[in-house]
Design a protein around this motif. Structure first.
Motif, PDB file in Angstrom:
ATOM      1  N   SER A  11       1.711   1.024  19.044  1.00  0.00           N
ATOM      2  CA  SER A  11       0.670   1.812  18.409  1.00  0.00           C
ATOM      3  C   SER A  11      -0.583   0.970  17.800  1.00  0.00           C
ATOM      4  CB  SER A  11       1.189   2.626  17.016  1.00  0.00           C
ATOM      5  OG  SER A  11       1.616   1.729  16.001  1.00  0.00           O
ATOM      6  N   PRO A  12      -1.723   1.553  17.503  1.00  0.00           N
ATOM      7  CA  PRO A  12      -2.994   0.682  16.940  1.00  0.00           C
ATOM      8  C   PRO A  12      -2.547   0.067  15.415  1.00  0.00           C
ATOM      9  CG  PRO A  12      -3.540   2.803  17.414  1.00  0.00           C
ATOM     10  CD  PRO A  12      -2.017   2.840  17.387  1.00  0.00           C
ATOM     11  N   VAL A  13      -1.470   0.388  14.771  1.00  0.00           N
ATOM     12  CA  VAL A  13      -1.351  -0.432  13.647  1.00  0.00           C
ATOM     13  C   VAL A  13       0.086  -0.959  13.580  1.00  0.00           C
ATOM     14  CG1 VAL A  13      -2.749   0.899  12.217  1.00  0.00           C
ATOM     15  CG2 VAL A  13      -0.669   1.736  12.443  1.00  0.00           C
ATOM     16  N   GLY A  14       0.615  -1.264  14.903  1.00  0.00           N
ATOM     17  CA  GLY A  14       1.786  -1.777  14.886  1.00  0.00           C
ATOM     18  C   GLY A  14       2.102  -3.310  14.986  1.00  0.00           C
ATOM     19  N   MET A  47      -7.917  -1.692  -0.661  1.00  0.00           N
ATOM     20  CA  MET A  47      -7.232  -0.389  -0.473  1.00  0.00           C
ATOM     21  C   MET A  47      -8.375   0.512  -0.014  1.00  0.00           C
ATOM     22  SD  MET A  47      -4.701  -0.294  -4.017  1.00  0.00           S
ATOM     23  CE  MET A  47      -5.884   1.190  -4.635  1.00  0.00           C
ATOM     24  N   ARG A  48      -9.443   0.676  -0.639  1.00  0.00           N
ATOM     25  CA  ARG A  48     -10.497   1.362   0.111  1.00  0.00           C
ATOM     26  C   ARG A  48     -10.667   1.133   1.495  1.00  0.00           C
ATOM     27  NH1 ARG A  48     -15.226   2.139   1.802  1.00  0.00           N
ATOM     28  NH2 ARG A  48     -16.732   4.138   1.202  1.00  0.00           N
ATOM     29  N   PHE A  49     -10.796   0.036   1.955  1.00  0.00           N
ATOM     30  CA  PHE A  49     -10.952  -0.266   3.526  1.00  0.00           C
ATOM     31  C   PHE A  49      -9.740  -0.034   3.998  1.00  0.00           C
ATOM     32  CE2 PHE A  49      -9.582  -3.140   6.739  1.00  0.00           C
ATOM     33  CZ  PHE A  49     -10.630  -3.086   7.811  1.00  0.00           C
ATOM     34  N   GLY A  50      -8.490   0.021   3.769  1.00  0.00           N
ATOM     35  CA  GLY A  50      -7.316   0.309   4.455  1.00  0.00           C
ATOM     36  C   GLY A  50      -7.229   1.856   4.689  1.00  0.00           C
ATOM     37  N   TYR A  51      -7.656   2.440   3.536  1.00  0.00           N
ATOM     38  CA  TYR A  51      -7.949   4.163   3.826  1.00  0.00           C
ATOM     39  C   TYR A  51      -9.067   4.683   4.537  1.00  0.00           C
ATOM     40  CZ  TYR A  51      -7.609   9.002   2.363  1.00  0.00           C
ATOM     41  OH  TYR A  51      -7.493  10.179   2.173  1.00  0.00           O
ATOM     42  N   TYR A  61      -1.879   2.422   6.214  1.00  0.00           N
ATOM     43  CA  TYR A  61      -1.293   2.885   4.934  1.00  0.00           C
ATOM     44  C   TYR A  61      -0.420   1.684   4.525  1.00  0.00           C
ATOM     45  CZ  TYR A  61      -2.552   7.733   5.672  1.00  0.00           C
ATOM     46  OH  TYR A  61      -3.314   8.757   5.808  1.00  0.00           O
ATOM     47  N   LEU A  62      -0.191   0.524   5.398  1.00  0.00           N
ATOM     48  CA  LEU A  62       0.511  -0.685   4.989  1.00  0.00           C
ATOM     49  C   LEU A  62      -0.254  -1.440   4.070  1.00  0.00           C
ATOM     50  CD1 LEU A  62       3.057  -2.151   5.161  1.00  0.00           C
ATOM     51  CD2 LEU A  62       1.932  -3.159   7.414  1.00  0.00           C
ATOM     52  N   ILE A  63      -1.662  -1.577   4.533  1.00  0.00           N
ATOM     53  CA  ILE A  63      -2.579  -2.392   3.790  1.00  0.00           C
ATOM     54  C   ILE A  63      -2.983  -1.614   2.418  1.00  0.00           C
ATOM     55  CG2 ILE A  63      -4.770  -1.603   4.450  1.00  0.00           C
ATOM     56  CD1 ILE A  63      -5.649  -4.606   4.679  1.00  0.00           C
ATOM     57  N   VAL A  64      -2.899  -0.224   2.404  1.00  0.00           N
ATOM     58  CA  VAL A  64      -3.140   0.431   1.140  1.00  0.00           C
ATOM     59  C   VAL A  64      -2.010   0.179   0.269  1.00  0.00           C
ATOM     60  CG1 VAL A  64      -3.442   2.788   0.045  1.00  0.00           C
ATOM     61  CG2 VAL A  64      -4.576   2.356   2.213  1.00  0.00           C
ATOM     62  N   GLY A  65      -0.737   0.231   0.770  1.00  0.00           N
ATOM     63  CA  GLY A  65       0.511   0.108  -0.057  1.00  0.00           C
ATOM     64  C   GLY A  65       0.675  -1.239  -0.729  1.00  0.00           C
ATOM     65  N   CYS A  66       0.172  -2.036   0.329  1.00  0.00           N
ATOM     66  CA  CYS A  66       0.350  -3.654  -0.290  1.00  0.00           C
ATOM     67  C   CYS A  66      -0.825  -4.034  -1.430  1.00  0.00           C
ATOM     68  CB  CYS A  66       0.120  -4.518   0.919  1.00  0.00           C
ATOM     69  SG  CYS A  66      -0.507  -6.297   0.481  1.00  0.00           S
ATOM     70  N   HIS A  67      -2.034  -3.555  -1.151  1.00  0.00           N
ATOM     71  CA  HIS A  67      -2.923  -3.829  -2.218  1.00  0.00           C
ATOM     72  C   HIS A  67      -2.828  -2.778  -3.517  1.00  0.00           C
ATOM     73  CE1 HIS A  67      -5.124  -6.826  -0.135  1.00  0.00           C
ATOM     74  NE2 HIS A  67      -5.096  -6.261   0.915  1.00  0.00           N
ATOM     75  N   GLY A  68      -2.015  -1.762  -3.270  1.00  0.00           N
ATOM     76  CA  GLY A  68      -1.575  -0.944  -4.388  1.00  0.00           C
ATOM     77  C   GLY A  68      -0.651  -1.595  -5.210  1.00  0.00           C
ATOM     78  N   ALA A  69       0.263  -2.258  -4.450  1.00  0.00           N
ATOM     79  CA  ALA A  69       1.520  -2.989  -5.244  1.00  0.00           C
ATOM     80  C   ALA A  69       0.673  -4.313  -5.900  1.00  0.00           C
ATOM     81  CB  ALA A  69       2.465  -3.562  -4.308  1.00  0.00           C
ATOM     82  N   ASN A  70       0.039  -4.902  -5.343  1.00  0.00           N
ATOM     83  CA  ASN A  70      -1.120  -6.130  -5.912  1.00  0.00           C
ATOM     84  C   ASN A  70      -1.720  -5.640  -6.931  1.00  0.00           C
ATOM     85  OD1 ASN A  70      -1.639  -8.663  -6.180  1.00  0.00           O
ATOM     86  ND2 ASN A  70      -3.291  -8.417  -5.150  1.00  0.00           N
TER      87      ASN A  70
END
Length: 103
Positions: free
Chosen positions: A10-13, A59-63, A70-79
């Protein structure tokens, strides 16, 4: 097996930086969690504030990026959560220090 193969290609794999970048950024979360046990006067307010802004922007970029990462959104949401907690501890520590000096 076909679902794993589709994830792999996948493109985000895991064959892309869209996967390994956020995985590496979980280091920020780990470092923030390690700082939770430190005294409040050891926390850098400026650096914590910068990390909060950085995580919000990422997070905005990842969305907004296509395909959505969603992996980058989750990572930076946790941070963001960890850094906001540290920023609140820093602010409370500064307030306590000011109250002690005014007494």
């Amino acid at each position: 097996m076909s679902s794993f193969r589709s994830f792999l290609n996948s493109p985000v794999g895991p064959k892309t930086t869209h996967f390994w970048g956020p995985v590496a950024n979980f280091g920020f979360v780990a470092a923030g969690l390690a700082d939770v046990k430190k005294p409040a006067d050891m926390i850098s307010g400026r650096m914590t504030a910068v990390l909060c802004v950085y995580s919000l922007l990422c997070m905005r970029f990842g969305y907004m990026v296509r395909p959505r990462n969603y992996l980058i959104v989750g990572c930076h949401g946790a941070n963001e959560t960890v850094q906001l907690y540290l920023l609140s501890r820093w602010a409370m520590g500064k307030r306590e220090t000011l109250n002690r000096s005014n007494e």
